[in-house]
Design an enzyme around this catalytic site. Structure first.
Site, PDB file in Angstrom:
ATOM      1  N   TRP B 102       0.550  -5.520  -1.199  1.00 17.30           N
ATOM      2  CA  TRP B 102       0.731  -4.119  -1.997  1.00 17.30           C
ATOM      3  C   TRP B 102       1.919  -4.018  -2.474  1.00 17.30           C
ATOM      4  O   TRP B 102       2.135  -3.183  -3.658  1.00 17.30           O
ATOM      5  CB  TRP B 102       0.086  -3.073  -1.003  1.00 17.30           C
ATOM      6  N   ASP B 169       5.590   3.472   0.733  1.00 16.27           N
ATOM      7  CA  ASP B 169       4.006   3.574   0.411  1.00 16.27           C
ATOM      8  C   ASP B 169       3.610   3.431   1.998  1.00 16.27           C
ATOM      9  O   ASP B 169       3.844   2.507   2.885  1.00 16.27           O
ATOM     10  CB  ASP B 169       3.647   2.221  -0.274  1.00 16.27           C
ATOM     11  N   LYS B 193      -7.313   5.868   5.080  1.00 13.31           N
ATOM     12  CA  LYS B 193      -7.066   5.231   6.367  1.00 13.31           C
ATOM     13  C   LYS B 193      -7.145   6.443   7.397  1.00 13.31           C
ATOM     14  O   LYS B 193      -8.054   6.660   7.919  1.00 13.31           O
ATOM     15  CB  LYS B 193      -5.769   4.387   6.211  1.00 13.31           C
TER      16      LYS B 193
END
Lengths: 356, 356
Positions: B102, B169, B193
């Site tokens: 990511w 992030d 999440k």
């Protein structure tokens, strides 16, 4: 008490969509898991995505015609910039028809990418009609229009024949009426009117128009990336897409767009007939451009407002207040609104007339 | 049979979130309307948005410190480009730490906007650790890092002190552990999440860092626009935000981040202790960088795979397969996973040892 939900969007959806989606949150497909906790890569959700994408093309009559359907996020407002990013040539121009607030927002975003030609605008008349006399520059990268204007209650009844790609924001009337959808090269629509709850955006693209701008596009804004990843470039909005699939299945079972179009016409006729007949009310949009989705109307005499408002609220109607740009009332009659709810409103309008 | 859901995301959420959100789809706040059909401008949903934004700042300890919380859409992947669009100066540069898939995607998107300096990368070791020795250019517009790497099972245990804005992030570990969140200037996280279902993205921004790039930014990608419109620039993803609020309320009632951190540490200790003790297994991430959210591990002998897979599936465990980049297994232990589920996995690992 049963509500008659005239909300302009997010808006009423079929009752069976509420029931099935609530059930899927408790237990999805008898998996022992909630739709909210499953992987988007799970077999069950991949099947949802595939069925939803295929069903869109089936309902629009676009199967096997070179189109791709994507379920993205960001709302139609993100498409306002993805369209020029993906279609406007470097140093090119794009043509726009200005028919209301959302068309205007699309134009503003396009200006970040190049020359934006507004071919016509009904802004001076507060967007009460659809401009019909205009010419589209033949060197434009595309022509963009808005099929239905939620705020002003107008709807395009026909679309120009163009020699450049035809792009249409159909957020507020997609799946509501029969059109030759193959005339369009790119259609987009926020889900939250006729397709599902807020949180996903449908984009239907004729694939051959892509990849011709000479621009480099960030991956997340690149339609070709989303197509290559089968609408799973990143984690999609799982639940909004699932609820959209349920709504599309409901529409298919009802007989598809041709069937709902008849119902929508009956609802619109019922209400507009009353608006025109009842001396207490007047419509705001030009008759030939009136929307079958959003009927905008005013009281001839504002002194009756308090009484009328009390009456429709007492009848279980919600979401009837007009947008501040127009005032008065807005009756949004999306696919899932039953004609019985329209009758309740017409009854209240007639009751008001008797009681004045 | 009760499932033990180890999905890496979307992932398990508290049972009460499933129950309350299913109920809200049938009837929201006793309004007679579904949460899926109400206007985002309705009083009830504006209250949801306001409470969610305030609760984020409260839980992170950022109230009154110049931060704004936004619930956007597009996923963290859209933030990969919104961050440079809003923060990277024209002709400037940005610094990135490359700790996994990511982080790498974020770097790729940033390259569209200017010079992107990768200060360190653990890619040559298949991202099995967090690089610690690096220097951040003092003329960078910001430094970007990824707090937890879902795929590789690593987590930053400390963050550098920077003289440039610190951007993180936190998609896969936000709200899971106590940090001095005021060290960060911009935090973003996909909901799916620890915060809610897929379909919304949290962005927490120190407002003073905005508006300094010299760029013109399309409205939809401009944090200042979203702040000015109180996170309602366009129709927000109503249901994902509502379900996120329910999850945040659950966390607050549990005692907030400090309380869940203790539970998360107990779960991670239980599993890592077994991975280290049991001769059949080995962890893949450097011990000092092991993630408390995602434990990645392999069988020492792949011949045991079939047996082990059958055993954990029989125990009701789902979502344990590792990502293809690492192989083996990945146990994602997000906030809502009960320690009882971890004990079930540990029991299966011990059972396998006895049966070999």
């Amino acid at each position: 008490m049963k509500k008659h939900n005239y909300s302009a969007g997010p808006c009423i959806l079929p009752q069976e969509v509420f029931e099935k989606s609530a059930q899927s949150i408790l237990d999805f497909n008898n998996s022992g898991l909630s739709i909210l906790e499953i992987s988007h890569r799970s077999k069950d959700f991949v099947a949802v995505m595939e069925e939803a994408r295929a069903l869109v093309l089936e309902l629009l009559g676009l199967e096997g015609k070179g189109y791709q359907a994507l379920f993205l996020s960001g709302g139609a407002s993100l498409e306002f910039l993805m369209v020029p990013y993906n279609l406007m040539k470097v140093d090119g121009k794009a043509a726009y028809l200005d028919t209301g607030t959302w068309a205007n927002s699309a134009i503003k975003e396009a200006k970040h990418f190049g020359e934006t030609v507004v071919v016509a605008s009904s802004k001076p008349e507060n967007y009460n009609h659809i401009p019909k006399e205009y010419s589209i520059p033949t060197d434009a990268s595309y022509f963009h229009c808005t099929s239905n204007n939620t705020i002003f209650g107008t709807q395009m009844k026909s679309f120009p024949t163009t020699n450049v790609p035809l792009v249409c924001d159909m957020s507020s009337d997609i799946f509501s009426r029969v059109l030759d959808f193959s005339k369009f090269d790119l259609i987009y629509a926020g889900a939250q009117k006729n397709m599902g709850p807020a949180g996903t955006t449908l984009v239907v693209i004729k694939e051959e128009i892509l990849g011709k701008t000479g621009r480099t596009i960030p991956n997340m804004l690149d339609y070709q990336q989303h197509i290559a990843k089968e609408s799973m470039y990143n984690t999609p909005p799982v639940f909004p897409i699932y609820a959209s699939l349920l709504t599309l299945q409901w529409l298919k079972n009802l007989g598809g767009i041709a069937a709902i179009e008849k119902i929508n016409e009956a609802k619109a006729n019922l209400l507009y007939t009353e608006i025109d007949r009842n001396p207490l009310f007047k419509g705001t949009a030009a008759k030939e451009d009136r929307s079958n989705m959003n009927a905008t109307f005013l009281l001839e005499n504002e002194a009756h407002q308090e009484k009328f408002d009390a009456m429709w609220k007492a009848a279980g109607i919600s979401g009837l207040a007009g947008h501040r740009s127009v005032g008065g009332y807005r009756a949004s009659m999306y696919n899932a609104l039953p004609i019985e709810s329209v009758q309740v409103l017409v009854d209240v309008m007639q009751e008001l007339e008797k009681n004045i």
